[in-house]
Design an enzyme around this catalytic site. Structure first.
Site, short mmCIF file in Angstrom:
data_model
loop_
_atom_site.label_atom_id
_atom_site.label_comp_id
_atom_site.label_asym_id
_atom_site.label_seq_id
_atom_site.Cartn_x
_atom_site.Cartn_y
_atom_site.Cartn_z
N ASP A 161 0.66 4.87 9.23
CA ASP A 161 0.94 5.54 8.12
C ASP A 161 -0.01 5.37 6.96
OD1 ASP A 161 3.56 7.38 7.03
OD2 ASP A 161 2.63 6.19 5.38
N LEU A 162 -0.60 6.24 6.39
CA LEU A 162 -1.87 6.12 5.53
C LEU A 162 -1.12 5.67 4.17
CD1 LEU A 162 -4.13 8.85 6.05
CD2 LEU A 162 -4.57 6.82 6.70
N ASP A 176 0.41 12.35 7.21
CA ASP A 176 -0.38 11.41 7.13
C ASP A 176 -0.11 10.11 8.24
OD1 ASP A 176 1.78 10.35 5.92
OD2 ASP A 176 0.70 9.49 4.33
#
Length: 370
Positions: free
Chosen positions: A245-246, A288
């Site tokens: 997960d960014l 994301d």
């Protein structure tokens, strides 16, 4: 008398060939529309998840467009399926499931709009998953039926073509003009069929890949994941699942808008691919969120080394509108068979570990058993 009978036989064979070709073209149209339908459902789900993750109303545009596409495609398929009752019955089941799916997604969006009570990573993977699985299964069954129908029509078309050519040989000079016309029509019909097949294959690729990054999408990942678990149960070979997960994506998306967010996702994708090995599998789940399946490793420390390599690669600056940007990534890791032997167990374990990585300060990795 014999000449008249041969001419009648040739005419019947030509008409039959045209009819079969029309049915084959109709079958290709149905396959293409079924693929478009799945893509529209995925667009609805992606728009919903994007909005719930970022609260950016621009994602609702994709959500509404997907709903409109579903309505249009459903109407087209209903019209095309008048002559295909066995497939029409299966499609009615899909239509009911799609209606349920749309109600679920609409309810989640309204909940977020009215109360803001959405918990992204705890709920998004759960909402509508069973319904989507059933839709996938029904659409795959419909595609199998259509492929078998196309194969049967192709066999019938070849037989009809042989009959046409045989009749033409008997008539020879008398029906040479008719044969020439039928030949060119037949060639054109095969060109149309070939074009339809190529289009269907291209649409099939689109259905299994993310249009922005080109990576395999959630549907492709789930199929690949299930197959990997099946193979590992037979061979006893372990593998690891990375849930990525960014960090910092929401800020970039809020500051630079949807286009800036897209550039950030493309940058992250290239960084991930450069960090991974050829044997590793990466997919974009949506928003994301990414997943990686890692094979062929010797120890847990090697997995940790690969995770830290991903973090180093993503921590390289890039520019949007002339401004320097920096992304991070939080990684949760689960291992087969220690953390589970089924897809849901491993995915949940990696998701929880990723959440722990965020709680620990972000831009780091956490193993499920830590």
């Amino acid at each position: 008398m014999l000449l008249s009978a041969a001419l009648a036989g040739l005419l019947f064979a030509a008409i039959h060939l045209v009819h079969i070709s029309r049915l084959a073209e109709q079958t290709d149209v149905l396959r293409i529309e079924a693929i478009k339908l799945h893509k529209a459902i995925v667009q609805v789900e992606t728009g919903q998840r994007g909005y719930l993750l970022t609260q950016n109303v621009r994602f609702l545009e994709n959500y509404r467009k997907g709903k409109a596409d579903i309505k249009r495609i459903t109407h087209t398929m209903n019209v095309q399926m008048i002559d295909v009752p066995d497939i029409k019955h299966r499609f009615e089941n899909v239509s009911k499931l799609v209606e349920i799916k749309l109600r679920v997604t609409e309810a989640s969006i309204q909940t977020e709009i009215n109360s803001g009570a959405y918990a992204p990573h705890l709920n998004s993977a759960k909402i509508g998953v069973n319904i989507m699985d059933r839709i996938d299964t029904e659409l795959e069954d419909i595609d199998d039926l259509l492929q078998r129908r196309k194969a049967e029509l192709s066999d019938a078309s070849r037989r009809a073509l042989k009959q046409t050519m045989g009749g033409a040989a008997l008539l020879l000079l008398t029906v040479i003009g008719l044969f020439t016309g039928a030949y060119y029509k037949t060639v054109r019909l095969f060109e149309i069929a070939s074009t339809s097949q190529t289009t269907a294959e291209e649409m099939s690729h689109d259905a299994y890949h993310d249009s922005l990054t080109g990576l395999p999408n959630r549907r492709y990942f789930e199929s690949y994941f299930r197959r990997q678990i099946f193979l590992s149960k037979r061979s006893g070979q372990p593998f690891s699942l990375f849930y990525l997960d960014l960090d910092g994506f929401k800020e970039i998306n809020d500051r630079h808008g949807h286009d800036g967010g897209d550039l950030a996702l493309k940058f992250a994708t290239e960084r991930f691919k450069n960090a991974l090995r050829e044997s590793d599998f990466i997919a974009r789940l949506g928003g994301d969120e990414f997943v990686v399946l890692v094979h062929n490793y010797r120890s847990v420390s090697e997995i940790g080394g690969l995770g830290n390599r991903i973090i180093r690669y993503i921590n390289q600056p890039f520019t949007i509108d002339g401004q320097h940007q920096l992304l991070g990534v939080s990684i949760g890791i689960s291992c087969y068979p220690m953390d589970g032997q089924e897809a849901d167990e491993l995915l949940d374990a990696a998701d929880r570990a990723m959440y722990q990585a965020k709680k620990n300060g972000k831009n780091r990795l956490v193993f499920s058993q830590d």
